[in-house]
Design a protein around this motif. Structure first.
Motif, PDB file in Angstrom:
ATOM      1  N   CYS A  32      59.618   2.075  83.730  1.00  0.00           N
ATOM      2  CA  CYS A  32      58.944   3.305  84.170  1.00  0.00           C
ATOM      3  C   CYS A  32      59.002   3.466  85.683  1.00  0.00           C
ATOM      4  CB  CYS A  32      57.504   3.334  83.668  1.00  0.00           C
ATOM      5  SG  CYS A  32      56.512   1.974  84.259  1.00  0.00           S
ATOM      6  N   ASP A  34      61.110   3.284  89.451  1.00  0.00           N
ATOM      7  CA  ASP A  34      62.443   3.391  90.033  1.00  0.00           C
ATOM      8  C   ASP A  34      62.799   2.059  90.675  1.00  0.00           C
ATOM      9  OD1 ASP A  34      62.845   6.085  89.326  1.00  0.00           O
ATOM     10  OD2 ASP A  34      61.756   6.776  91.103  1.00  0.00           O
ATOM     11  N   ILE A 150      58.932  11.814  78.624  1.00  0.00           N
ATOM     12  CA  ILE A 150      59.880  12.100  79.696  1.00  0.00           C
ATOM     13  C   ILE A 150      60.048  10.813  80.490  1.00  0.00           C
ATOM     14  CG2 ILE A 150      60.332  13.449  81.772  1.00  0.00           C
ATOM     15  CD1 ILE A 150      58.542  15.651  80.484  1.00  0.00           C
ATOM     16  N   HIS A 151      61.274  10.323  80.526  1.00  0.00           N
ATOM     17  CA  HIS A 151      61.591   9.096  81.247  1.00  0.00           C
ATOM     18  C   HIS A 151      62.590   9.427  82.344  1.00  0.00           C
ATOM     19  CE1 HIS A 151      63.698   5.139  81.774  1.00  0.00           C
ATOM     20  NE2 HIS A 151      62.451   4.788  81.922  1.00  0.00           N
ATOM     21  N   LYS A 152      62.151   9.288  83.580  1.00  0.00           N
ATOM     22  CA  LYS A 152      62.978   9.564  84.751  1.00  0.00           C
ATOM     23  C   LYS A 152      63.596  10.959  84.679  1.00  0.00           C
ATOM     24  CE  LYS A 152      63.409   4.764  85.700  1.00  0.00           C
ATOM     25  NZ  LYS A 152      64.145   3.629  86.118  1.00  0.00           N
ATOM     26  N   GLY A 153      62.742  11.916  84.276  1.00  0.00           N
ATOM     27  CA  GLY A 153      63.126  13.316  84.297  1.00  0.00           C
ATOM     28  C   GLY A 153      63.808  13.837  83.047  1.00  0.00           C
ATOM     29  N   LYS A 154      64.027  12.981  82.045  1.00  0.00           N
ATOM     30  CA  LYS A 154      64.699  13.419  80.823  1.00  0.00           C
ATOM     31  C   LYS A 154      63.826  13.126  79.615  1.00  0.00           C
ATOM     32  CE  LYS A 154      69.285  12.755  82.686  1.00  0.00           C
ATOM     33  NZ  LYS A 154      70.528  12.024  82.639  1.00  0.00           N
ATOM     34  N   LYS A 156      63.104  11.862  76.073  1.00  0.00           N
ATOM     35  CA  LYS A 156      63.761  10.773  75.343  1.00  0.00           C
ATOM     36  C   LYS A 156      63.158  10.570  73.962  1.00  0.00           C
ATOM     37  CE  LYS A 156      66.552   9.323  78.575  1.00  0.00           C
ATOM     38  NZ  LYS A 156      67.983   9.231  78.402  1.00  0.00           N
TER      39      LYS A 156
END
Length: 170
Positions: A32, A34, A150-154, A156
């Motif tokens: 989760c 970066d 939503i994982h890193k903006g996408k 899933k």
């Protein structure tokens, strides 16, 4: 081969080892957070989240921290559940280390966190290696949760796995 894997609480002396995997894009792709690019930010994360966490442990391979494993207890009506997560330095992938760590968690976490009766793991549908770890550790695949988070903006799809405290460990 049965690797020597142990779990222990983190301390600030683990910063360099933690940075080795937290700064690796191949590890953080599933996490989760970066990828860390400096130790100061990671040190702040360790102080704010890692050290005070009720159940986060270093995965040690022959005594050296090579990853992390966490069970986060839910609250309120969901306090009978905890969520499992883990990460491992890439050079240790494929050695059975995380599988052994998950099995160690299952032997102790239900005593350590008395309210928990069910451990859940939410795994990205594309993360087949992590799914295999859970299956080898005795988790049951409960199903696929379509467009679940939503994982890193996408958006899933997530596979839900569970382990109940009364499940036998093989």
């Amino acid at each position: 081969m049965n690797p020597e894997v142990t779990l222990r609480p983190f301390d600030l002396a683990d910063l360099d080892d933690f940075y080795a995997w937290a700064s690796d894009d191949l590890v953080s792709v599933w996490c989760c957070f970066d990828t860390y690019t400096n130790k100061e930010d990671l040190l702040n994360f360790m102080k704010r989240f890692v050290l005070p966490h009720p159940w986060m442990r270093a995965i040690c391979y022959y005594g050296r921290p090579v990853g992390a494993i966490v069970v986060t207890p839910h609250r309120g009506e969901a306090q009978c559940r905890g969520e499992l997560g883990y990460m491992l330095a890439t050079q240790y992938w494929g050695k059975g280390i995380v599988t052994k760590a998950v099995q160690l968690v299952l032997r102790t976490v239900f005593e350590d966190l008395k309210d928990i009766e069910r451990i859940e793991a939410l795994v990205n549908l594309e993360n087949v290696r992590s799914q295999r770890v859970l299956e080898k550790s005795g988790f049951t695949k409960d199903g696929v949760l379509r467009k679940y988070l939503i994982h890193k903006g996408k958006v899933k799809d997530i596979v839900l796995y569970s382990f109940i405290s009364t499940d036998p460990l093989e």
